[in-house]
Design a protein around this motif. Sequence first.
Motif, PDB file in Angstrom:
ATOM      1  N   GLN A 173       1.707 -18.779   6.402  1.00 22.20           N
ATOM      2  CA  GLN A 173       1.808 -18.419   5.151  1.00 22.20           C
ATOM      3  C   GLN A 173       2.865 -18.104   4.048  1.00 22.20           C
ATOM      4  O   GLN A 173       2.170 -18.713   2.978  1.00 22.20           O
ATOM      5  N   LEU A 174       3.878 -18.550   4.413  1.00 22.80           N
ATOM      6  CA  LEU A 174       4.810 -18.596   3.971  1.00 22.80           C
ATOM      7  C   LEU A 174       5.321 -20.288   2.647  1.00 22.80           C
ATOM      8  O   LEU A 174       5.950 -19.893   1.561  1.00 22.80           O
ATOM      9  N   GLY A 190      11.483 -24.421   5.966  1.00 15.03           N
ATOM     10  CA  GLY A 190      10.951 -24.195   7.257  1.00 15.03           C
ATOM     11  C   GLY A 190      11.625 -23.991   8.331  1.00 15.03           C
ATOM     12  O   GLY A 190      11.854 -23.300   9.826  1.00 15.03           O
TER      13      GLY A 190
END
Length: 266
Positions: A121-122, A130
């Motif tokens: 989603q990010l 990440g």
Amino acid sequence: MQPLAAIAAAVILLGIPFWLIVLTASKDQAEAFSPDLSLPTRWQLFENFGTVFQDGRMLAAFGGSVLVMVPAVLGVLILGSMAAWILGRRRSKPLAFVYALAISGIVLPPAVVTIVLLLRQLGLAGTAVGMIGVYMGMYMSTVIFFVTGFVRTIPIELEEAARVDGAPPVRVFVRIILPLLMPVLATATILICLYIWNDVFYALFVVGGRLDTLPLNLYQVASSGLYLQNWHLIFAYIMLMSLPLLIIFMVAQRKIISGITSGAVK
């Protein structure tokens, strides 16, 4: 007799597996097919090291591990020690609840599916940023747990004297608190480096196939044609992969022991 028994137990439990790794890494493919404690007919440890380093893409994987580990460790140490400073100095029921929540990550396992979905989603799935964020979130609790107990042993008069001289909170933390936290931060650094350096599970789900780390690369090449049933190369890879952290641990072992005892006893 008890100290001798303890030393003998440590030698058996730690020395034999390590010696098995060295022996297997020193053999050829035929002798290493069934790993045992027998000596190799011809020692070829450094030849196996060369094969692993050249054909196993180890240099790129080493760079990936460093790229992920160094920012993650620095970030979690800085943010975790700052949070521990606040939690260790201020006593209230809300902060006690925050502290309990902060260290709950030590016993609660991360939800892998939720982490992967959130990173997608990010837009951070499959990226080093990440993976760094995941490691920082996972090991923040460890740093807070170690450092909070140590902060409570530091005399508060040191901070009050600095504030009287007009030092702002950031300067108090950097100039007064942070140097005193070095022993416990050294302990936390080694522990977190061990976790991140040897991690393959989370790296496989977050950055698998897009960024190589040493454990992830070992997992991939061990399943390929190069290392398939080649136990001598797999064990040689393990030795090379463990060498950097082993050197760091040997150099910093005194600070590690002092950090553990200071945080636990005081």
